[in-house]
Design a protein around this motif. Structure first.
Motif, mmCIF file in Angstrom:
data_model
loop_
_atom_site.group_PDB
_atom_site.id
_atom_site.type_symbol
_atom_site.label_atom_id
_atom_site.label_comp_id
_atom_site.label_asym_id
_atom_site.label_seq_id
_atom_site.Cartn_x
_atom_site.Cartn_y
_atom_site.Cartn_z
ATOM 1 N N ARG A 13 45.342 21.595 34.732
ATOM 2 C CA ARG A 13 45.278 22.853 33.663
ATOM 3 C C ARG A 13 46.353 23.232 33.398
ATOM 4 O O ARG A 13 47.011 23.181 32.296
ATOM 5 C CB ARG A 13 43.610 23.500 34.199
ATOM 6 C CG ARG A 13 42.699 23.187 33.788
ATOM 7 C CD ARG A 13 42.102 24.140 33.598
ATOM 8 N NE ARG A 13 41.326 25.165 34.570
ATOM 9 C CZ ARG A 13 40.769 24.791 35.300
ATOM 10 N NH1 ARG A 13 40.038 24.274 35.436
ATOM 11 N NH2 ARG A 13 40.640 25.501 36.780
ATOM 12 N N GLN A 14 46.815 23.309 34.898
ATOM 13 C CA GLN A 14 48.114 24.215 34.994
ATOM 14 C C GLN A 14 49.806 23.446 33.772
ATOM 15 O O GLN A 14 50.015 23.808 33.738
ATOM 16 C CB GLN A 14 48.419 24.499 36.091
ATOM 17 C CG GLN A 14 47.419 25.788 36.312
ATOM 18 C CD GLN A 14 46.850 27.195 35.398
ATOM 19 O OE1 GLN A 14 48.350 27.608 34.411
ATOM 20 N NE2 GLN A 14 46.142 27.679 35.059
ATOM 21 N N THR A 15 48.826 22.465 34.813
ATOM 22 C CA THR A 15 49.972 21.138 34.513
ATOM 23 C C THR A 15 50.095 20.725 33.462
ATOM 24 O O THR A 15 51.001 20.811 32.261
ATOM 25 C CB THR A 15 50.382 19.752 35.336
ATOM 26 O OG1 THR A 15 50.140 20.210 36.572
ATOM 27 C CG2 THR A 15 51.477 18.848 34.565
ATOM 28 N N ALA A 16 49.123 20.556 32.277
ATOM 29 C CA ALA A 16 49.027 20.983 30.698
ATOM 30 C C ALA A 16 49.486 21.799 30.247
ATOM 31 O O ALA A 16 50.136 21.859 29.417
ATOM 32 C CB ALA A 16 47.149 20.318 30.263
ATOM 33 N N ILE A 17 49.676 22.646 30.372
ATOM 34 C CA ILE A 17 50.321 24.561 29.941
ATOM 35 C C ILE A 17 51.604 24.112 29.859
ATOM 36 O O ILE A 17 51.639 24.247 28.742
ATOM 37 C CB ILE A 17 49.092 24.824 30.327
ATOM 38 C CG1 ILE A 17 47.629 26.013 29.904
ATOM 39 C CG2 ILE A 17 50.286 26.883 30.064
ATOM 40 C CD1 ILE A 17 46.511 26.863 30.945
ATOM 41 N N LEU A 18 52.196 24.094 31.071
ATOM 42 C CA LEU A 18 53.656 24.195 31.305
ATOM 43 C C LEU A 18 53.875 22.777 30.610
ATOM 44 O O LEU A 18 54.889 23.116 29.247
ATOM 45 C CB LEU A 18 53.163 23.589 32.920
ATOM 46 C CG LEU A 18 54.802 23.667 33.371
ATOM 47 C CD1 LEU A 18 55.992 24.838 33.301
ATOM 48 C CD2 LEU A 18 55.104 23.200 34.384
ATOM 49 N N GLU A 19 53.020 21.526 30.274
ATOM 50 C CA GLU A 19 53.653 20.811 29.595
ATOM 51 C C GLU A 19 54.006 20.657 27.985
ATOM 52 O O GLU A 19 54.300 20.598 27.192
ATOM 53 C CB GLU A 19 52.907 18.480 29.626
ATOM 54 C CG GLU A 19 53.783 18.780 31.092
ATOM 55 C CD GLU A 19 52.390 17.095 31.327
ATOM 56 O OE1 GLU A 19 51.499 17.166 30.615
ATOM 57 O OE2 GLU A 19 52.893 16.234 32.516
ATOM 58 N N ASP A 20 52.981 21.310 27.928
ATOM 59 C CA ASP A 20 52.652 21.545 26.025
ATOM 60 C C ASP A 20 54.008 22.764 25.292
ATOM 61 O O ASP A 20 54.158 22.975 24.521
ATOM 62 C CB ASP A 20 51.218 22.631 26.106
ATOM 63 C CG ASP A 20 51.337 22.875 24.998
ATOM 64 O OD1 ASP A 20 51.530 21.898 23.652
ATOM 65 O OD2 ASP A 20 50.509 24.446 24.590
ATOM 66 N N ALA A 21 54.125 23.857 26.431
ATOM 67 C CA ALA A 21 54.931 25.061 26.324
ATOM 68 C C ALA A 21 56.556 24.059 26.495
ATOM 69 O O ALA A 21 57.743 24.774 25.611
ATOM 70 C CB ALA A 21 55.016 25.980 27.394
#
Length: 128
Positions: A13-21
């Motif tokens: 979940r955190q990786t997806a948030i980081l990649e989106d940002a």
């Protein structure tokens, strides 16, 4: 869900948030060593007020390559980092300046620069 699966789900979940940002240019990954070298190379150079305000360097330390006469009896200093600076005040610089001498260039409170060579008194300079 066991502990390992829970940790993995959280990580994903955190990786997806980081990649989106990163895709939206809200964050950037920076090579800190390259950024330090960029700031050092730009120290004292004419840059925009915004770039100057974002610079965190207060001083650089290097060595003297040469000191040659410039216009109006002022000296031009070539430094080991490749930068060239010119004296902008008429402060006397006592003694003989030798290649390899320790040089410190500090930013002053009002946005100017002062150079010290070995233990001599500081004098005002501007980057060429």
């Amino acid at each position: 869900m066991d502990g390992a699966a829970s940790r993995l789900a959280c990580y994903e979940r955190q990786t997806a948030i980081l990649e989106d940002a990163e895709r939206r240019s809200e964050i950037a990954v920076v090579d800190t060593r390259a950024e330090q070298q960029r700031r050092r190379a730009a120290f004292g150079a004419k840059v925009s007020d915004e770039a100057r305000a974002s610079s965190t360097l207060a001083e650089i330390k290097t060595t003297l390559v040469s000191a040659t006469p410039g216009g109006a009896g002022l000296l031009v200093f070539a430094l080991a980092d490749g930068a060239r600076w010119i004296q902008v005040d008429d402060a006397p610089i006592p003694g003989r300046l030798r290649p390899g001498s320790a040089v410190v260039v500090k930013r002053t409170m009002l946005g100017g620069y002062k150079m010290t060579i070995d233990s001599r008194p500081a004098f005002k300079v501007r980057r060429l």
